[in-house]
Design a protein around this motif. Structure first.
Motif, PDB file in Angstrom:
ATOM      1  N   ALA A  72       0.830  -1.209   0.000  1.00  0.00           N
ATOM      2  CA  ALA A  72       0.000   0.000   0.000  1.00  0.00           C
ATOM      3  C   ALA A  72       0.861   1.254   0.000  1.00  0.00           C
ATOM      4  N   PRO A  93      -6.555   6.238  -0.446  1.00  0.00           N
ATOM      5  CA  PRO A  93      -7.575   5.201  -0.682  1.00  0.00           C
ATOM      6  C   PRO A  93      -7.155   4.185  -1.737  1.00  0.00           C
ATOM      7  N   VAL A  94      -6.362   4.617  -2.729  1.00  0.00           N
ATOM      8  CA  VAL A  94      -5.906   3.697  -3.770  1.00  0.00           C
ATOM      9  C   VAL A  94      -4.954   2.663  -3.181  1.00  0.00           C
ATOM     10  N   MET A  96      -4.838   1.726  -0.039  1.00  0.00           N
ATOM     11  CA  MET A  96      -5.639   0.851   0.821  1.00  0.00           C
ATOM     12  C   MET A  96      -6.412  -0.166  -0.019  1.00  0.00           C
ATOM     13  N   ALA A  97      -6.964   0.297  -1.149  1.00  0.00           N
ATOM     14  CA  ALA A  97      -7.727  -0.604  -2.013  1.00  0.00           C
ATOM     15  C   ALA A  97      -6.841  -1.695  -2.598  1.00  0.00           C
ATOM     16  N   SER A  99      -4.155  -3.065  -1.255  1.00  0.00           N
ATOM     17  CA  SER A  99      -3.951  -4.071  -0.208  1.00  0.00           C
ATOM     18  C   SER A  99      -5.233  -4.843   0.059  1.00  0.00           C
ATOM     19  N   GLY A 100      -6.360  -4.123   0.061  1.00  0.00           N
ATOM     20  CA  GLY A 100      -7.645  -4.766   0.305  1.00  0.00           C
ATOM     21  C   GLY A 100      -7.978  -5.816  -0.731  1.00  0.00           C
ATOM     22  N   VAL A 101      -7.706  -5.511  -1.998  1.00  0.00           N
ATOM     23  CA  VAL A 101      -7.977  -6.474  -3.068  1.00  0.00           C
ATOM     24  C   VAL A 101      -7.115  -7.721  -2.920  1.00  0.00           C
ATOM     25  N   PHE A 223     -10.831  -8.304   2.910  1.00  0.00           N
ATOM     26  CA  PHE A 223     -10.672  -6.987   2.282  1.00  0.00           C
ATOM     27  C   PHE A 223     -10.540  -5.885   3.329  1.00  0.00           C
ATOM     28  N   ALA A 227      -7.193  -3.719   4.007  1.00  0.00           N
ATOM     29  CA  ALA A 227      -7.253  -2.276   3.751  1.00  0.00           C
ATOM     30  C   ALA A 227      -6.762  -1.485   4.959  1.00  0.00           C
TER      31      ALA A 227
END
Length: 339
Positions: A72, A93-94, A96-97, A99-101, A223, A227
């Motif tokens: 991230a 946010p990108v 975090m997204a 890592s979340g994905v 997720f 995130a």
């Protein structure tokens, strides 16, 4: 199933926690050393909250937290400085997204393949080792083992305007993130997701037999956990001023966060924050002993694990209940701040 926390009660205690966290830096505003230590504590509390969702409630032992956090940080820093040339704030946010994905993908695969906690830990540990090597190997992008210099979020200018250290500004930014993460956790566990997570943790086959979509709920948990871990990694990059693979290693992140969660109490609302505070307090108290620090630290952890097998928060909650009820054992339906 065990009782779920009452949202209003938990929100109230989260507010108390926010006030305590916000007051703490005021006593050390002139000390960069203690502000840095406080920032580290908040970053690891954020990481522990994330692990509590995945491991605590759905038995997904993520042992690639360092890789998620570092990934991230790299996504946010590289995109903002080398690719898009825009404010890193817009790319938090990108990161975090991203890592979340990755966390969701691992959770989806493990749920589809019906992997147990041991196999998930082995899978994610291998991902940790592979991704760490990739961060070092992609020197043209990541800077390799020397790290990638990150210009920061502009907290220096905010600190200058307010007449305080940049680490003081970072402290309050981290407090905001920790409190928001705590509120998300409370909301999640107090609702249908919390009930589904509890059923899945008890017996995922039985949960599936009563209509709970095990794959979906585990993927959501993966997720959200990843995130939050990614956000912790981004804040670590801001704290350090660089994205360095060594800062996101297995021993530096995963081992420490797991210890903090166990010490504070798995599946407890405030266990991650309390565990992080206890571990950092012990480390600070032991700093004068020099080379004996690691040995004494390990011995103290053994004592904590022996006498607080479920973590510190359940023991404290039970003690408070006994005092409130006149030293009588708490009833089975009493809500004690943990699920």
């Amino acid at each position: 199933m065990t009782s779920l926390p009452l949202p209003r009660t938990e929100r109230t205690w989260t507010g108390v926690m926010a006030v305590v966290l916000a007051l703490a830096p005021l006593f050390v505003l002139e000390s960069t050393t203690y502000l840095r230590l406080y920032n580290q504590f908040l970053i690891f509390a954020l990481l522990a909250i994330g692990l509590n969702i995945a491991f605590g409630h759905t038995d997904q032992l993520f042992l690639f937290m360092g890789a998620l956090a570092g990934g991230a940080a790299y996504v946010m820093a590289v995109l903002s400085q080398d690719v898009l040339g825009i404010s890193p704030w817009l790319l938090i946010p990108v990161g975090m997204a991203a890592s979340g994905v990755l966390g969701a993908l691992v959770s989806w695969v493990s749920a589809k393949r019906n992997l147990g906690v041991i196999l998930i830990s082995i899978l994610t540990l291998n991902l940790q080792l592979a991704l760490t090597e990739a961060y070092v190997g992609l020197r043209s992008i990541t800077g390799g083992s020397t790290g990638y210099s990150f210009g920061g979020l502009g907290l220096d200018s905010i600190g200058s305007m307010l007449g305080v250290n940049r680490f003081a500004v970072l402290s309050y930014l981290l407090i905001l993130f920790v409190v928001l993460a705590q509120l998300v956790y409370v909301r999640l566990i107090a609702g249908k997701y919390g009930l589904a997570f509890e059923a899945i943790r008890e017996d995922d086959l039985a949960a599936a037999s009563i209509g709970i979509d095990v794959v979906r709920y585990k993927t959501v948990a993966g997720f959200l956990a990843a995130a939050l871990i990614g956000l912790g990694g981004i804040m670590m990059a801001e704290f350090q001023g660089t994205v360095l693979p060594g800062d996101y290693g297995f021993a530096a992140i995963d081992v420490m966060v797991l210890i903090m969660l166990i010490v504070g109490g798995i599946r407890t609302t405030f266990g991650p924050v309390v565990g992080a505070a206890v571990v950092f307090a012990i480390e600070e108290l032991l700093s004068p002993v020099g080379q004996w620090e690691t040995a004494i630290f390990g011995a103290l952890l053994i004592v904590l694990f022996l006498y607080f097998r479920e973590g510190m928060m359940p023991v404290v909650s039970d003690a408070v209940d006994r005092l409130r009820d006149g030293d009588e054992p708490p009833s089975a339906g009493t809500t004690d701040g943990h699920s």
